[in-house]
Design a protein around this motif. Sequence first.
Motif, PDB file in Angstrom:
ATOM      1  N   LEU A   1     -19.095 -30.245  36.970  1.00 21.30           N
ATOM      2  CA  LEU A   1     -18.734 -31.320  36.048  1.00 21.30           C
ATOM      3  C   LEU A   1     -19.929 -31.762  35.202  1.00 21.30           C
ATOM      4  O   LEU A   1     -19.787 -32.052  34.016  1.00 21.30           O
ATOM      5  CB  LEU A   1     -18.164 -32.511  36.816  1.00 21.30           C
ATOM      6  N   LYS A   2     -21.101 -31.808  35.821  1.00 19.06           N
ATOM      7  CA  LYS A   2     -22.299 -32.259  35.113  1.00 19.06           C
ATOM      8  C   LYS A   2     -22.753 -31.245  34.070  1.00 19.06           C
ATOM      9  O   LYS A   2     -22.977 -31.592  32.912  1.00 19.06           O
ATOM     10  CB  LYS A   2     -23.424 -32.520  36.129  1.00 19.06           C
TER      11      LYS A   2
ATOM     12  N   CYS B   1     -20.287 -31.083  30.987  1.00 17.88           N
ATOM     13  CA  CYS B   1     -21.207 -32.003  30.298  1.00 17.88           C
ATOM     14  C   CYS B   1     -20.788 -33.463  30.432  1.00 17.88           C
ATOM     15  O   CYS B   1     -20.852 -34.237  29.478  1.00 17.88           O
ATOM     16  CB  CYS B   1     -21.357 -31.630  28.830  1.00 17.88           C
ATOM     17  N   LEU B   2     -20.326 -33.831  31.620  1.00 19.16           N
ATOM     18  CA  LEU B   2     -19.931 -35.218  31.860  1.00 19.16           C
ATOM     19  C   LEU B   2     -21.132 -36.035  32.334  1.00 19.16           C
ATOM     20  O   LEU B   2     -22.082 -35.505  32.898  1.00 19.16           O
ATOM     21  CB  LEU B   2     -18.831 -35.280  32.922  1.00 19.16           C
ATOM     22  N   THR B   3     -21.055 -37.335  32.127  1.00 22.19           N
ATOM     23  CA  THR B   3     -22.094 -38.232  32.616  1.00 22.19           C
ATOM     24  C   THR B   3     -21.821 -38.535  34.084  1.00 22.19           C
ATOM     25  O   THR B   3     -20.709 -38.300  34.585  1.00 22.19           O
ATOM     26  CB  THR B   3     -22.096 -39.556  31.839  1.00 22.19           C
TER      27      THR B   3
ATOM     28  N   GLN C   1     -18.823 -40.781  34.387  1.00 22.50           N
ATOM     29  CA  GLN C   1     -17.535 -40.094  34.238  1.00 22.50           C
ATOM     30  C   GLN C   1     -17.192 -39.318  35.506  1.00 22.50           C
ATOM     31  O   GLN C   1     -16.040 -39.322  35.955  1.00 22.50           O
ATOM     32  CB  GLN C   1     -17.572 -39.157  33.030  1.00 22.50           C
ATOM     33  N   ILE C   2     -18.198 -38.661  36.065  1.00 18.23           N
ATOM     34  CA  ILE C   2     -17.983 -37.904  37.306  1.00 18.23           C
ATOM     35  C   ILE C   2     -17.586 -38.850  38.432  1.00 18.23           C
ATOM     36  O   ILE C   2     -16.669 -38.558  39.204  1.00 18.23           O
ATOM     37  CB  ILE C   2     -19.249 -37.111  37.687  1.00 18.23           C
TER      38      ILE C   2
END
Length: 105
Positions: free
Chosen positions: A61-62, A66-68, A71-72
């Motif tokens: 996810l990171k 490209c999630l923060t 968000q994760i």
Amino acid sequence: MASNTVINYHKRERCKTEPIDFGKVELKYHLEDLIIDRELKELLLKAIMCLEERQENIIALKFGACLTNRQIAGLMRLTESNVGTILYRSLKKLKDILKEQGVVS
């Protein structure tokens, strides 16, 4: 009608290409570099597969999505701080695995 004319003009201009003189083109990557890059990616993927499922998901996810961390955390029902801790430990474990394989020093 005028906007359609402008759009059509730009489409025609964008599609025009000049022949490429391959004698003047420098290859950005050499075949050797591409092979090494592929091997490194395979080793990294194998190392990621050695992690726990939750660690694997957070890394995906990171860096994949490209999630923060926030968000994760929302997706995985964790605190943002917990996501950061898991991510840090996961990356440390990955580094250790890659060190064992002689990939990193």
